[in-house]
Design a protein around this motif. Structure first.
Motif, PDB file in Angstrom:
ATOM      1  N   THR A 319       1.979 -14.880  -0.715  1.00  0.00           N
ATOM      2  CA  THR A 319       2.424 -13.502  -0.838  1.00  0.00           C
ATOM      3  C   THR A 319       1.749 -12.354   0.107  1.00  0.00           C
ATOM      4  O   THR A 319       1.117 -12.702   0.902  1.00  0.00           O
ATOM      5  N   GLN A 320       2.528 -11.237   0.103  1.00  0.00           N
ATOM      6  CA  GLN A 320       1.826 -10.175   0.945  1.00  0.00           C
ATOM      7  C   GLN A 320       1.065  -9.311   0.090  1.00  0.00           C
ATOM      8  O   GLN A 320       1.044  -9.372  -1.049  1.00  0.00           O
ATOM      9  N   CYS A 321      -0.005  -8.464   0.942  1.00  0.00           N
ATOM     10  CA  CYS A 321      -0.735  -7.713   0.229  1.00  0.00           C
ATOM     11  C   CYS A 321      -0.688  -6.263   1.039  1.00  0.00           C
ATOM     12  O   CYS A 321      -0.625  -6.335   2.131  1.00  0.00           O
ATOM     13  N   VAL A 322      -1.089  -5.155   0.189  1.00  0.00           N
ATOM     14  CA  VAL A 322      -0.858  -3.738   0.802  1.00  0.00           C
ATOM     15  C   VAL A 322      -2.292  -3.050   0.265  1.00  0.00           C
ATOM     16  O   VAL A 322      -2.576  -3.175  -0.734  1.00  0.00           O
ATOM     17  N   LEU A 323      -2.902  -2.392   1.366  1.00  0.00           N
ATOM     18  CA  LEU A 323      -4.007  -1.475   1.011  1.00  0.00           C
ATOM     19  C   LEU A 323      -3.689  -0.161   1.580  1.00  0.00           C
ATOM     20  O   LEU A 323      -3.435   0.028   2.654  1.00  0.00           O
ATOM     21  N   MET A 324      -3.692   0.743   0.486  1.00  0.00           N
ATOM     22  CA  MET A 324      -3.351   2.011   0.697  1.00  0.00           C
ATOM     23  C   MET A 324      -4.659   2.923   0.648  1.00  0.00           C
ATOM     24  O   MET A 324      -5.262   2.837  -0.322  1.00  0.00           O
ATOM     25  N   ALA A 325      -5.072   3.882   1.593  1.00  0.00           N
ATOM     26  CA  ALA A 325      -5.955   4.526   1.718  1.00  0.00           C
ATOM     27  C   ALA A 325      -5.680   6.147   1.971  1.00  0.00           C
ATOM     28  O   ALA A 325      -4.321   6.396   2.318  1.00  0.00           O
ATOM     29  N   PRO A 326      -6.502   7.086   1.661  1.00  0.00           N
ATOM     30  CA  PRO A 326      -6.000   8.409   1.391  1.00  0.00           C
ATOM     31  C   PRO A 326      -5.876   9.048   3.189  1.00  0.00           C
ATOM     32  O   PRO A 326      -5.268  10.189   2.920  1.00  0.00           O
ATOM     33  N   THR A 327      -6.686   8.789   3.968  1.00  0.00           N
ATOM     34  CA  THR A 327      -6.429   9.292   5.087  1.00  0.00           C
ATOM     35  C   THR A 327      -6.243   8.338   6.260  1.00  0.00           C
ATOM     36  O   THR A 327      -6.423   7.150   6.256  1.00  0.00           O
ATOM     37  N   GLU A 328      -5.748   8.882   7.576  1.00  0.00           N
ATOM     38  CA  GLU A 328      -5.468   7.809   8.561  1.00  0.00           C
ATOM     39  C   GLU A 328      -6.627   7.226   9.247  1.00  0.00           C
ATOM     40  O   GLU A 328      -6.530   6.134   9.611  1.00  0.00           O
ATOM     41  N   ILE A 329      -7.865   8.175   8.991  1.00  0.00           N
ATOM     42  CA  ILE A 329      -8.958   7.631   9.541  1.00  0.00           C
ATOM     43  C   ILE A 329      -9.378   6.694   8.924  1.00  0.00           C
ATOM     44  O   ILE A 329      -9.842   5.348   9.335  1.00  0.00           O
ATOM     45  N   LEU A 330      -9.601   6.628   7.469  1.00  0.00           N
ATOM     46  CA  LEU A 330      -9.998   5.652   6.798  1.00  0.00           C
ATOM     47  C   LEU A 330      -8.874   4.204   6.769  1.00  0.00           C
ATOM     48  O   LEU A 330      -9.527   3.060   6.827  1.00  0.00           O
ATOM     49  N   ALA A 331      -7.670   4.286   6.621  1.00  0.00           N
ATOM     50  CA  ALA A 331      -6.691   3.238   6.884  1.00  0.00           C
ATOM     51  C   ALA A 331      -7.005   2.791   8.121  1.00  0.00           C
ATOM     52  O   ALA A 331      -6.831   1.382   8.387  1.00  0.00           O
ATOM     53  N   ILE A 375      -0.215  -8.776   5.661  1.00  0.00           N
ATOM     54  CA  ILE A 375      -1.144  -7.771   5.362  1.00  0.00           C
ATOM     55  C   ILE A 375      -0.802  -6.339   5.915  1.00  0.00           C
ATOM     56  O   ILE A 375      -0.484  -6.377   6.746  1.00  0.00           O
ATOM     57  N   VAL A 376      -0.761  -5.429   5.029  1.00  0.00           N
ATOM     58  CA  VAL A 376      -0.032  -4.082   5.426  1.00  0.00           C
ATOM     59  C   VAL A 376      -1.156  -3.014   4.931  1.00  0.00           C
ATOM     60  O   VAL A 376      -1.664  -3.009   3.772  1.00  0.00           O
ATOM     61  N   VAL A 377      -1.717  -2.356   5.930  1.00  0.00           N
ATOM     62  CA  VAL A 377      -2.701  -1.248   5.677  1.00  0.00           C
ATOM     63  C   VAL A 377      -2.200   0.134   5.916  1.00  0.00           C
ATOM     64  O   VAL A 377      -1.539   0.198   7.058  1.00  0.00           O
ATOM     65  N   GLY A 378      -2.186   0.970   5.072  1.00  0.00           N
ATOM     66  CA  GLY A 378      -1.509   2.205   5.365  1.00  0.00           C
ATOM     67  C   GLY A 378      -2.016   3.471   4.578  1.00  0.00           C
ATOM     68  O   GLY A 378      -2.931   3.397   3.886  1.00  0.00           O
ATOM     69  N   THR A 379      -1.408   4.748   4.886  1.00  0.00           N
ATOM     70  CA  THR A 379      -1.651   5.883   4.195  1.00  0.00           C
ATOM     71  C   THR A 379      -0.670   5.967   3.154  1.00  0.00           C
ATOM     72  O   THR A 379       0.170   5.034   2.705  1.00  0.00           O
ATOM     73  N   HIS A 380      -0.480   7.104   2.586  1.00  0.00           N
ATOM     74  CA  HIS A 380       0.912   7.345   1.812  1.00  0.00           C
ATOM     75  C   HIS A 380       2.247   6.975   2.456  1.00  0.00           C
ATOM     76  O   HIS A 380       3.299   6.926   1.942  1.00  0.00           O
ATOM     77  N   ALA A 381       2.267   6.762   3.616  1.00  0.00           N
ATOM     78  CA  ALA A 381       3.352   6.558   4.403  1.00  0.00           C
ATOM     79  C   ALA A 381       4.143   5.234   3.836  1.00  0.00           C
ATOM     80  O   ALA A 381       5.144   4.948   4.054  1.00  0.00           O
ATOM     81  N   VAL A 382       3.312   4.237   3.399  1.00  0.00           N
ATOM     82  CA  VAL A 382       3.799   3.036   2.708  1.00  0.00           C
ATOM     83  C   VAL A 382       4.625   3.114   1.415  1.00  0.00           C
ATOM     84  O   VAL A 382       5.259   2.456   1.140  1.00  0.00           O
ATOM     85  N   LEU A 383       4.610   4.452   0.853  1.00  0.00           N
ATOM     86  CA  LEU A 383       5.357   4.730  -0.106  1.00  0.00           C
ATOM     87  C   LEU A 383       6.767   4.853   0.183  1.00  0.00           C
ATOM     88  O   LEU A 383       7.713   5.101  -0.473  1.00  0.00           O
ATOM     89  N   GLU A 384       6.845   5.485   1.721  1.00  0.00           N
ATOM     90  CA  GLU A 384       8.528   5.781   2.076  1.00  0.00           C
ATOM     91  C   GLU A 384       9.212   4.570   1.517  1.00  0.00           C
ATOM     92  O   GLU A 384       9.115   3.432   1.483  1.00  0.00           O
TER      93      GLU A 384
END
Length: 676
Positions: A319-331, A375-384
């Motif tokens: 399966t895939q996994c996604v990690l969402m962080a609040p800022t671009e720096i943290l992501a 593996i996907v890492v991103g900000t709220h942009a992953v919610l699009e």
């Protein structure tokens, strides 16, 4: 009228509790009154008179006597006509106020008054009866007993609501509806938890007969609030455990196991707390029901590597996994760590943030949708809406309190019952955690990697800044790096604080012309989480008195991430408040985030520790205090989880009234918390 201040039902009004109580239950004789004391007397009106030449200069005087034979003079400088009708010779009244002595004549000006009853002044027993009175003998409303005082906003005052008028309205309401207030708990629960009846609790919280009855009323209403809130969490937890997950992750071993490969590339041994957390997460993800787990740990405790372990278990199971962080720096920081560890293996990861070219974004989205990106890492942009997953099995949300409820739900909705891991670097006191995350399993990282040294923290006045600059020069000469943090980005005409932009120029030109300086000003505390530079050994926080305990602790966590000794300098300016001094002293005295969270909880309460998003989760508490009522919370939680197993729908006859109350107060919140 009350609707203008949000009071629309009698329940709203009953739950408008006094903000404080003044004990006026001790009644003194007039002959024993002392200059300057606030006290209560009960006596008989001997005479009344209006004095003065005109209504502007008039005053109304009441003469009261009791069994001591002395006379007390009560004076009002307005309302003569009203008072003349209110007070009659022979009435028995209670008066409370501050005593002023004119010679040997005691006086009270504008006292609080209760007219107890009309008595026959000719009665021979009148004074003898007054000799034995106590506050409990009368229904004393303003002048005697324990009197509740209510908060009154400017808007309330504008519509004529004072604390006294609220007391009158509350008494009238209770007289009318008290018989309609049901007992919501079974007799068994009442006995086990030492609760009084619900109706009695409301009567006594507003009009206590004694200190003990006030304690009993508060305990019952606090316990009820906490129980209802915890019952909501108990149902949520129970429902989660009943769900079936599409993804039952099992342990895979051998050359094809990314989990095994991860273990081989980590250059250090996990702490016992990390190992325990990995084990708990793996157990959840293999249970056949969706994982809902909170991973909370102090700064530098190693949450990211635990999360990556969970990712590898998900990838091993296709399966895939996604990690969402609040800022671009943290992501970006998370993405760099993951790539550094795993790029040597056949594993594809992608970073999704707002500032990407259209072509690059489309390539990334295509890889996510066809499943080639695991593996996907991103900000709220992953919610699009155009970010679609091929087979999403694990959702990880970092610093989740910075996201709204609906944002978190939108991410979970990109798959069918995925496993959910929530991470926070803000240590949370246990009682607050039980209220904010009562429906989640919790893993706590309370250990630090063995190679980390304690950050030496010093609180300094601004006049000592040059000493800090010398230490900076010494550290930079060793090849180290330094953070300097300011509370504002631009200078403000209203707030005289150092601004990052201007101070950056000053440091670059005047103080450290020999060094290379950089400026981050997305926001001044953007480095609070996510920046991981092991080479940084000093952080200087200017105007430290302007930051909260949690912010200061998180900022300090940006150094001490390598093996070298690190330092945090908290510089304060000018005169600071006692509370600010307490905060700074707390940070200086310990690096234990959980101890600091308890201190912060004690100083500020639950409201702002985790920001407004989390504060909203405890809005249902009108009287309970999470810090002071920890034992009640434990008891209420145990009872709530027990009842959720015995009668989850509250359908039995003994729980019928409890069901009505739960739906009345928590029905809507119960729906919202399902996406929490």
């Amino acid at each position: 009228m009350l609707g203008e201040i949000g009071i629309n039902t009698f329940w709203d009004f009953l739950n408008y509790f006094p903000r404080k109580y003044i004990d006026r239950s001790t009644i003194k004789s007039i002959g024993a009154l002392v200059e300057g004391e606030d006290t209560t007397i009960v006596g008989e009106i001997l005479d009344t008179k209006a004095e003065g030449l005109s209504w502007k200069k008039s005053r109304f005087v009441v003469y009261v006597s009791d069994y001591s034979g002395h006379v007390l003079k009560l004076i009002w400088f307005y309302g003569t006509a009203y008072l003349k009708e209110k007070f009659k010779i022979g009435d028995i009244i209670a008066a409370h106020g501050k005593v002023t002595m004119f010679g040997y004549e005691p006086t009270m000006t504008h006292p609080e008054i209760d007219v107890i009853k009309t008595r026959d002044r000719e009665s021979e027993n009148n004074q003898n009866e007054l000799a034995t009175v106590s506050a409990s003998d009368y229904d004393l409303f303003n002048a005697g007993g324990i009197v509740g005082f209510y908060s009154t906003s400017e808007k309330m005052k504008q519509i004529g609501l004072t604390s006294k008028s609220i007391r009158y309205l509350m008494k009238r309401l209770l007289d009318e509806v008290e018989k309609e207030i049901p007992n919501i708990f079974s007799l068994e629960i009442q006995a086990q938890e030492n609760l009084i009846s619900f109706a009695e609790a409301y009567r006594l919280i507003h009009f206590p007969l004694s200190q003990q009855t006030l304690i009993d009323a508060k305990r019952t209403l606090k316990w009820t609030e906490l129980f209802l809130l915890q019952f909501m969490f108990a149902l949520r937890y129970r429902n989660q455990k009943k769900k079936e997950s599409m993804f039952k992750f099992v342990c895979k071993q051998g050359n094809d196991s990314f989990e095994d490969k991860l273990k081989s590339v980590i250059p250090y041994k996990l702490t016992q707390a990390q190992q325990r957390a990995v084990s708990e997460i793996n157990e959840n993800m293999g249970a056949g029901t969706p994982m809902n787990r909170l991973l909370q740990g102090d700064v530098g405790s190693g949450k990211t590597i635990v999360a990556i372990h969970a990712m590898m278990r998900a990838v091993d199971n296709g399966t895939q996994c996604v990690l969402m962080a609040p800022t671009e720096i943290l992501a970006t920081q998370h993405f760099i760590v993951i790539k550094k560890l795993l790029d040597q293996y056949d594993l594809k990861s992608a970073l999704v943030v707002g500032k990407q070219t259209k072509k690059l974004k489309q390539e990334i989205i295509t890889g996510i949708e066809n499943g080639s990106t695991q593996i996907v890492v991103g900000t709220h942009a992953v919610l699009e809406s155009n970010v679609l997953f091929h087979k999403l099995g694990l959702v990880i949300i970092d610093e989740q309190h910075r996201f709204g409820v609906l944002q978190r739900k939108a991410l979970q909705d990109k798959a069918l019952s995925p496993h959910l891991l929530i991470m926070t670097a803000t240590p949370i006191p246990r009682t607050l955690s039980m209220t904010l995350y009562g429906d989640l399993d919790v893993s706590v990282l309370n250990e630090y990697p063995t190679n980390r040294k304690k950050v030496i923290t010093k609180v300094l006045f601004e006049s000592e800044r040059n000493k800090v600059y010398e230490n900076i020069r010494q550290e930079v000469a060793k090849g180290r790096q330094v953070y300097v943090v300011y509370p504002l980005v631009e200078e403000s005409e209203k707030i005289d604080l150092a601004a990052a932009v201007q101070e950056y120029e000053r440091l670059k030109v005047e103080v450290f012309p020999e060094f290379t300086l950089g400026l981050i000003h997305v926001c001044t505390t953007v480095i609070e989480v996510g920046i991981d530079i092991p080479n940084a050994s000093i952080i200087v926080i200017e105007h430290a008195e302007r930051f909260g305990i949690s912010q200061l602790h998180q900022l300090r966590g940006r150094v001490g991430r390598g093996e070298e000794q690190s330092y945090a300098y908290l510089i304060y300016c000018g005169h600071i408040s006692v509370e600010s001094k307490e905060r700074l002293n707390a940070i200086e005295s310990t690096i234990d985030g959980f101890k600091l969270a308890e201190i912060d909880f004690k100083l500020r309460g639950a409201g702002n520790i985790l920001g407004t998003e989390q504060a909203g989760r405890v809005d249902a508490l009108k009287i309970a205090n999470l810090y002071e009522d920890r034992e009640l919370l434990e008891s209420a939680r145990d009872a709530a989880f027990r009842l959720s197993k015995e009668d989850p729908q509250l359908r039995t006859e003994q729980n019928r009234e409890l069901r009505k109350m739960y739906i009345k107060f928590f029905g809507r919140m119960s729906e919202l918390i399902n996406v929490g």
